[in-house]
Motif scaffolding. Sequence first.
Motif, PDB file in Angstrom:
ATOM      1  N   PRO A 164      31.045  53.427  24.353  1.00  0.00           N
ATOM      2  CA  PRO A 164      30.805  52.886  23.007  1.00  0.00           C
ATOM      3  C   PRO A 164      30.124  53.866  22.067  1.00  0.00           C
ATOM      4  N   ALA A 165      29.428  54.862  22.617  1.00  0.00           N
ATOM      5  CA  ALA A 165      28.798  55.870  21.762  1.00  0.00           C
ATOM      6  C   ALA A 165      29.836  56.647  20.954  1.00  0.00           C
ATOM      7  N   THR A 166      31.090  56.646  21.409  1.00  0.00           N
ATOM      8  CA  THR A 166      32.161  57.296  20.651  1.00  0.00           C
ATOM      9  C   THR A 166      32.234  56.719  19.234  1.00  0.00           C
ATOM     10  N   LEU A 167      31.967  55.437  19.111  1.00  0.00           N
ATOM     11  CA  LEU A 167      32.064  54.766  17.812  1.00  0.00           C
ATOM     12  C   LEU A 167      30.967  55.212  16.850  1.00  0.00           C
ATOM     13  N   ARG A 168      29.939  55.864  17.382  1.00  0.00           N
ATOM     14  CA  ARG A 168      28.831  56.319  16.542  1.00  0.00           C
ATOM     15  C   ARG A 168      28.913  57.812  16.222  1.00  0.00           C
ATOM     16  N   LEU A 169      30.016  58.445  16.606  1.00  0.00           N
ATOM     17  CA  LEU A 169      30.186  59.860  16.291  1.00  0.00           C
ATOM     18  C   LEU A 169      30.235  60.046  14.777  1.00  0.00           C
ATOM     19  N   HIS A 170      29.326  60.849  14.275  1.00  0.00           N
ATOM     20  CA  HIS A 170      29.212  61.044  12.831  1.00  0.00           C
ATOM     21  C   HIS A 170      30.454  61.741  12.284  1.00  0.00           C
ATOM     22  N   ASP A 171      30.977  61.223  11.183  1.00  0.00           N
ATOM     23  CA  ASP A 171      32.108  61.803  10.449  1.00  0.00           C
ATOM     24  C   ASP A 171      33.460  61.577  11.119  1.00  0.00           C
ATOM     25  N   PHE A 172      33.518  60.778  12.183  1.00  0.00           N
ATOM     26  CA  PHE A 172      34.786  60.430  12.828  1.00  0.00           C
ATOM     27  C   PHE A 172      35.162  58.990  12.494  1.00  0.00           C
ATOM     28  N   ALA A 173      36.456  58.750  12.412  1.00  0.00           N
ATOM     29  CA  ALA A 173      36.976  57.385  12.307  1.00  0.00           C
ATOM     30  C   ALA A 173      38.237  57.305  13.156  1.00  0.00           C
ATOM     31  N   PHE A 174      38.380  56.192  13.871  1.00  0.00           N
ATOM     32  CA  PHE A 174      39.521  55.961  14.754  1.00  0.00           C
ATOM     33  C   PHE A 174      40.294  54.762  14.223  1.00  0.00           C
ATOM     34  N   TYR A 175      41.620  54.887  14.207  1.00  0.00           N
ATOM     35  CA  TYR A 175      42.478  53.847  13.632  1.00  0.00           C
ATOM     36  C   TYR A 175      43.484  53.367  14.670  1.00  0.00           C
ATOM     37  N   LEU A 176      43.635  52.061  14.752  1.00  0.00           N
ATOM     38  CA  LEU A 176      44.616  51.451  15.651  1.00  0.00           C
ATOM     39  C   LEU A 176      45.620  50.677  14.814  1.00  0.00           C
ATOM     40  N   GLY A 177      46.905  50.965  15.017  1.00  0.00           N
ATOM     41  CA  GLY A 177      47.949  50.239  14.320  1.00  0.00           C
ATOM     42  C   GLY A 177      48.518  49.138  15.192  1.00  0.00           C
ATOM     43  N   LEU A 178      48.596  47.933  14.633  1.00  0.00           N
ATOM     44  CA  LEU A 178      49.177  46.788  15.339  1.00  0.00           C
ATOM     45  C   LEU A 178      50.345  46.261  14.522  1.00  0.00           C
ATOM     46  N   LEU A 179      51.478  46.131  15.162  1.00  0.00           N
ATOM     47  CA  LEU A 179      52.658  45.583  14.507  1.00  0.00           C
ATOM     48  C   LEU A 179      52.872  44.177  15.027  1.00  0.00           C
ATOM     49  N   ASP A 180      52.733  43.209  14.148  1.00  0.00           N
ATOM     50  CA  ASP A 180      52.807  41.802  14.539  1.00  0.00           C
ATOM     51  C   ASP A 180      51.872  41.516  15.721  1.00  0.00           C
TER      52      ASP A 180
END
Length: 277
Positions: A164-180
């Motif tokens: 979960p510390a990955t989510l606190r990495l400064h200046d990073f953003a992760f995107y997940l695409g969901l189709l329907d």
Amino acid sequence: MPALPAAEASLQARAVANVAEAFRRLTRHDPRGAIEEADGLTTIATSIPYPLFNAAFLERPVTDAEALAARVRRFYARAGVPGLLLAEDAAAAERAAPLVHAAELAPGEPIPGMLLAPIPDPPRAPDGLDIRVVDDPDTLRVYNDTLAAVFGMPRAWLAVLDDPATLRLHDFAFYLGLLDGVPVGTSMRFTGHRIAGIYNVATLPTYRRRGIGAALTWRAAIDGRDEGCLASALQASAEGFPVYARMGYCHVTDYQTWVIAPTGASAEATPAPGGQP
């Protein structure tokens, strides 16, 4: 490639710095990560045995090629992972030539570097596509599941990024695409040097050619623009290159690559971080 105009060259220099800093930040996040910087050479190793996650950069001319080659071999032998020496343009490749020769490095495939400046408003995303910023551990695991599936990696290789510390990495953003509602693709942005660096663009094979990879790229780039980025940059796979070109990304360089195999092992070059749209 011909020399870039001054303004574009300045942005490309920022893009190169973005790549190097993204690798450094992710490596510091890895409990088994290692970074060594000396004599103008930066070597990076993570716990992921995939060359592109273990980059090396040479920033100034070589004075003692044999000593530098020995250092490179020792570093990746200790880490037990294959590395990838990157040279961002023809001048950098010429600078790296003595090291490449002394270390007997195997050439990898060139990786096109692409730049979008300024970042325009995006087209409409495909119907039914929901792009979410990853902000909780469960979604992060789904993101890594999807990324591993597209890149053909053993899922265990990305376990370090499930933290979960990955989510606190400064200046990073992760995107997940969901189709329907079905997870179908990913992208990642690192904002540094006023560049929205786009990485890990990946779409599951059965969902390609629907604009999903482009939409995930647009979302990351636009969020970077909103944070004050002057441009967006990425390194494209062969499959991704025409997608990014249609989006307006310009081909500004080719990163030359050489695989650094750990002692007693062999390694193959890997897909570019632009992934598989």
